[in-house]
Design a protein around this motif. Structure first.
Motif, PDB file in Angstrom:
ATOM      1  N   LEU A 106       0.805  -1.223   0.000  1.00 33.47           N
ATOM      2  CA  LEU A 106       0.000   0.000   0.000  1.00 33.47           C
ATOM      3  C   LEU A 106       0.837   1.273   0.000  1.00 33.47           C
ATOM      4  O   LEU A 106       0.430   2.288  -0.557  1.00 33.47           O
ATOM      5  N   ALA A 107       1.987   1.228   0.658  1.00 29.45           N
ATOM      6  CA  ALA A 107       2.864   2.396   0.784  1.00 29.45           C
ATOM      7  C   ALA A 107       4.218   1.914   1.290  1.00 29.45           C
ATOM      8  O   ALA A 107       4.308   0.839   1.900  1.00 29.45           O
ATOM      9  N   PRO A 108       5.266   2.708   1.067  1.00 26.69           N
ATOM     10  CA  PRO A 108       6.576   2.310   1.598  1.00 26.69           C
ATOM     11  C   PRO A 108       6.580   2.137   3.119  1.00 26.69           C
ATOM     12  O   PRO A 108       7.269   1.284   3.644  1.00 26.69           O
ATOM     13  N   LYS A 109       5.799   2.945   3.809  1.00 27.35           N
ATOM     14  CA  LYS A 109       5.704   2.857   5.272  1.00 27.35           C
ATOM     15  C   LYS A 109       4.227   2.803   5.656  1.00 27.35           C
ATOM     16  O   LYS A 109       3.458   3.710   5.328  1.00 27.35           O
ATOM     17  N   VAL A 110       3.836   1.746   6.343  1.00 28.53           N
ATOM     18  CA  VAL A 110       2.456   1.585   6.803  1.00 28.53           C
ATOM     19  C   VAL A 110       2.497   1.322   8.303  1.00 28.53           C
ATOM     20  O   VAL A 110       3.280   0.495   8.782  1.00 28.53           O
ATOM     21  N   ALA A 137       2.774   9.117  19.973  1.00 24.29           N
ATOM     22  CA  ALA A 137       4.052   8.445  19.698  1.00 24.29           C
ATOM     23  C   ALA A 137       4.039   7.803  18.322  1.00 24.29           C
ATOM     24  O   ALA A 137       5.023   7.902  17.568  1.00 24.29           O
ATOM     25  N   ASP A 138       2.932   7.166  17.958  1.00 25.21           N
ATOM     26  CA  ASP A 138       2.830   6.520  16.651  1.00 25.21           C
ATOM     27  C   ASP A 138       2.818   7.553  15.524  1.00 25.21           C
ATOM     28  O   ASP A 138       3.475   7.370  14.490  1.00 25.21           O
ATOM     29  N   LEU A 139       2.105   8.647  15.709  1.00 22.02           N
ATOM     30  CA  LEU A 139       2.088   9.702  14.695  1.00 22.02           C
ATOM     31  C   LEU A 139       3.461  10.355  14.568  1.00 22.02           C
ATOM     32  O   LEU A 139       3.882  10.728  13.464  1.00 22.02           O
ATOM     33  N   THR A 140       4.179  10.474  15.675  1.00 21.08           N
ATOM     34  CA  THR A 140       5.540  11.014  15.643  1.00 21.08           C
ATOM     35  C   THR A 140       6.448  10.086  14.844  1.00 21.08           C
ATOM     36  O   THR A 140       7.299  10.541  14.070  1.00 21.08           O
ATOM     37  N   LEU A 141       6.269   8.780  15.020  1.00 24.10           N
ATOM     38  CA  LEU A 141       7.024   7.793  14.242  1.00 24.10           C
ATOM     39  C   LEU A 141       6.719   7.957  12.749  1.00 24.10           C
ATOM     40  O   LEU A 141       7.635   7.941  11.917  1.00 24.10           O
ATOM     41  N   ALA A 142       5.459   8.152  12.408  1.00 22.14           N
ATOM     42  CA  ALA A 142       5.063   8.349  11.014  1.00 22.14           C
ATOM     43  C   ALA A 142       5.673   9.634  10.452  1.00 22.14           C
ATOM     44  O   ALA A 142       6.158   9.657   9.315  1.00 22.14           O
TER      45      ALA A 142
END
Length: 152
Positions: A106-110, A137-142
């Motif tokens: 779907l994308a390089p990073k999911v 934290a997860d959105l920061t990782l994204a």
């Protein structure tokens, strides 16, 4: 849903705050509902959304696939179990897989994380804080992954 836009109510306010804390401008992201249809139970004060079934997820798949084909996202974040299952398959388990990048075409990073409404549904202040902190934290990782991909 009544306004015809995703994440505009209380869950949208949580998402907006979390995006700011993660260093992401809402204007720079595309936000959509993975399942365009929802069912609800009406109470005297409000409508309580019900989890979509597999038939509703499947019926909405063409619209979601079309959005992804047009966007070609570099980083894709699934907010909640329903979006995650719609995109990653019915066997996906949010509590097992959230907070780490997943292999996907779907994308390089999911990445999958909590839906902002999970913050609102938490039973107490400690639970709300725990879920919200994980979402940020997860959105920061994204956001970091997006910066990394943009630097290439």
């Amino acid at each position: 849903d009544l306004q015809g836009a995703p994440f505009v109510g209380p869950a949208g306010e949580v998402l907006d705050r979390a995006l700011v804390e993660a260093g992401i401008a809402r204007e720079q992201v595309y936000v959509t509902n993975a399942v365009k249809h929802f069912k609800f139970v009406r109470t005297p004060k409000r409508r309580i959304h019900q989890t979509p079934g597999s038939s509703e997820i499947e019926a909405c798949r063409p619209w979601l696939a079309a959005e992804l084909a047009v966007l070609s996202p570099r980083v894709l974040v699934c907010l909640g179990a329903t979006a995650s299952k719609a995109l990653l398959g019915s066997s996906f388990r949010l509590m097992k897989e959230r907070g780490r990048f997943l292999d996907s075409a779907l994308a390089p990073k999911v990445l999958a994380t909590f839906h902002p409404s999970a913050v609102l549904r938490a039973e107490d202040a400690a639970g709300k804080s725990r879920v919200y902190d994980a979402l940020v934290a997860d959105l920061t990782l994204a956001a970091g992954a997006l910066r990394e991909l943009a630097a290439r």
